[in-house]
Write a protein that holds these residues in place. Structure first.
Motif, PDB file in Angstrom:
ATOM      1  N   ARG B   9      21.876  15.427 -18.537  1.00  0.00           N
ATOM      2  CA  ARG B   9      22.957  15.837 -17.658  1.00  0.00           C
ATOM      3  C   ARG B   9      22.635  15.519 -16.203  1.00  0.00           C
ATOM      4  O   ARG B   9      23.536  15.235 -15.409  1.00  0.00           O
ATOM      5  N   ASN B  10      21.365  15.525 -15.883  1.00  0.00           N
ATOM      6  CA  ASN B  10      20.911  15.166 -14.542  1.00  0.00           C
ATOM      7  C   ASN B  10      19.630  14.358 -14.667  1.00  0.00           C
ATOM      8  O   ASN B  10      18.811  14.630 -15.541  1.00  0.00           O
ATOM      9  N   ARG B  11      19.498  13.359 -13.779  1.00  0.00           N
ATOM     10  CA  ARG B  11      18.297  12.534 -13.840  1.00  0.00           C
ATOM     11  C   ARG B  11      17.996  12.009 -12.444  1.00  0.00           C
ATOM     12  O   ARG B  11      18.893  11.529 -11.742  1.00  0.00           O
ATOM     13  N   ILE B  12      16.728  12.113 -12.105  1.00  0.00           N
ATOM     14  CA  ILE B  12      16.246  11.504 -10.868  1.00  0.00           C
ATOM     15  C   ILE B  12      15.234  10.440 -11.267  1.00  0.00           C
ATOM     16  O   ILE B  12      14.331  10.702 -12.055  1.00  0.00           O
ATOM     17  N   ILE B  19      16.172   3.050 -17.221  1.00  0.00           N
ATOM     18  CA  ILE B  19      16.686   4.353 -17.615  1.00  0.00           C
ATOM     19  C   ILE B  19      17.808   4.186 -18.620  1.00  0.00           C
ATOM     20  O   ILE B  19      18.565   3.205 -18.563  1.00  0.00           O
ATOM     21  N   MET B  20      17.876   5.095 -19.568  1.00  0.00           N
ATOM     22  CA  MET B  20      18.937   5.060 -20.563  1.00  0.00           C
ATOM     23  C   MET B  20      19.711   6.365 -20.540  1.00  0.00           C
ATOM     24  O   MET B  20      19.118   7.450 -20.537  1.00  0.00           O
ATOM     25  N   LEU B  88      27.837   9.487 -10.559  1.00  0.00           N
ATOM     26  CA  LEU B  88      28.132  10.341 -11.710  1.00  0.00           C
ATOM     27  C   LEU B  88      28.651   9.427 -12.816  1.00  0.00           C
ATOM     28  O   LEU B  88      29.599   8.676 -12.594  1.00  0.00           O
ATOM     29  N   TYR B  89      28.017   9.472 -13.971  1.00  0.00           N
ATOM     30  CA  TYR B  89      28.364   8.598 -15.071  1.00  0.00           C
ATOM     31  C   TYR B  89      29.051   9.389 -16.182  1.00  0.00           C
ATOM     32  O   TYR B  89      28.575  10.452 -16.584  1.00  0.00           O
ATOM     33  N   PHE B  90      30.160   8.835 -16.661  1.00  0.00           N
ATOM     34  CA  PHE B  90      30.908   9.468 -17.727  1.00  0.00           C
ATOM     35  C   PHE B  90      31.011   8.551 -18.936  1.00  0.00           C
ATOM     36  O   PHE B  90      31.241   7.355 -18.810  1.00  0.00           O
ATOM     37  N   ARG B 110      24.635  13.118 -13.862  1.00  0.00           N
ATOM     38  CA  ARG B 110      24.400  12.845 -12.428  1.00  0.00           C
ATOM     39  C   ARG B 110      23.084  12.107 -12.297  1.00  0.00           C
ATOM     40  O   ARG B 110      22.036  12.627 -12.682  1.00  0.00           O
ATOM     41  N   LEU B 111      23.132  10.897 -11.779  1.00  0.00           N
ATOM     42  CA  LEU B 111      21.947  10.053 -11.630  1.00  0.00           C
ATOM     43  C   LEU B 111      21.659   9.828 -10.160  1.00  0.00           C
ATOM     44  O   LEU B 111      22.538   9.429  -9.400  1.00  0.00           O
TER      45      LEU B 111
END
Lengths: 115, 114
Positions: B9-12, B19-20, B88-90, B110-111
């Protein structure tokens, strides 16, 4: 080319006011579909309505109503007696048959309803 | 349970990292989509798939790749992340009965690329 324009970037109203969100679209296809989605502060996208190009009847769902006018290429969304929970970003989108069903989104309108 | 789920859901992450982002759905839909949302720009289509053997580029596919592992799973990869992929990716799905089908969206990822 397909295009959706939501000219209102931000709208602020006081609770119980009525508010209309504008959506103007462009397409050369005769068969197409229009959508509205709501994105609350939590971030998810919630489907509100779908309308096809052959059905110009207005629709009402509780406090929400939609006005589709092919003559002006508009699909406007009205919230009657707005509430704080209506605060969100609202997106209008277009899908044309000859474009493989891809959704073209407008830029969104951020609605803020203050108590 | 949600019909369309996204992980994480969130990634830094850091510039240059691979990243996948993963998407799963239980709606039984054939069509799946990946979008990115940037402030003030609405949603833009990255890739879409009409079935397991069909992958298509969207408006902004450069820098991204996808994999449709099964009807229910559609993954988005950033081979070498860069800061302007912060967004933000959907993921979305729709029934495969023709244009105009309603798309149902996942909760978003959220990336942040540093």
């Amino acid at each position: 080319a397909q295009k959706v324009t939501q000219a209102q970037t931000e709208i602020s109203v006081v609770e119980k006011e009525d508010v209309t969100l504008d959506c103007v679209y462009e397409t050369r296809d005769t068969t197409y579909y229009l959508f509205w989605y709501k994105q609350p502060p939590s971030g998810e996208l919630v489907f509100l309505i779908r309308r096809n190009s052959f059905d110009e009847q207005n629709e009402i769902s509780g406090r929400y109503s939609w006005n589709f006018q092919k003559s002006t290429s508009s699909f406007n969304f009205t919230i009657t007696a707005s509430q704080v929970v209506d605060s969100a970003v609202y997106f209008c989108a277009l899908s044309a048959v000859n474009q493989g069903g891809k959704l073209i989104f407008g830029q969104g309108t951020e609605l803020s309803v203050k108590p | 349970d949600a019909d369309v789920t996204q992980t994480p859901r969130n990634r830094i992450t850091k510039t240059g990292k691979r990243i996948m982002l993963e998407c799963s759905q239980t709606k039984g839909h054939d069509r799946m989509y990946w979008y990115r949302q940037d402030p003030g720009l609405g949603l833009q289509l990255i890739y879409y798939s009409f079935d397991v053997k069909d992958i298509n580029k969207g408006e902004i596919s450069d820098g991204y790749s996808v994999s449709r592992q099964a009807q229910a799973k559609f993954s988005l990869s950033l081979e070498s992340a860069i800061p302007n992929q912060t967004a933000l990716y959907f993921c979305a799905t729709s029934a495969g009965t023709g244009a105009g089908e309603t798309q149902y969206f996942g909760p978003g990822t959220r990336l942040l690329v540093l």
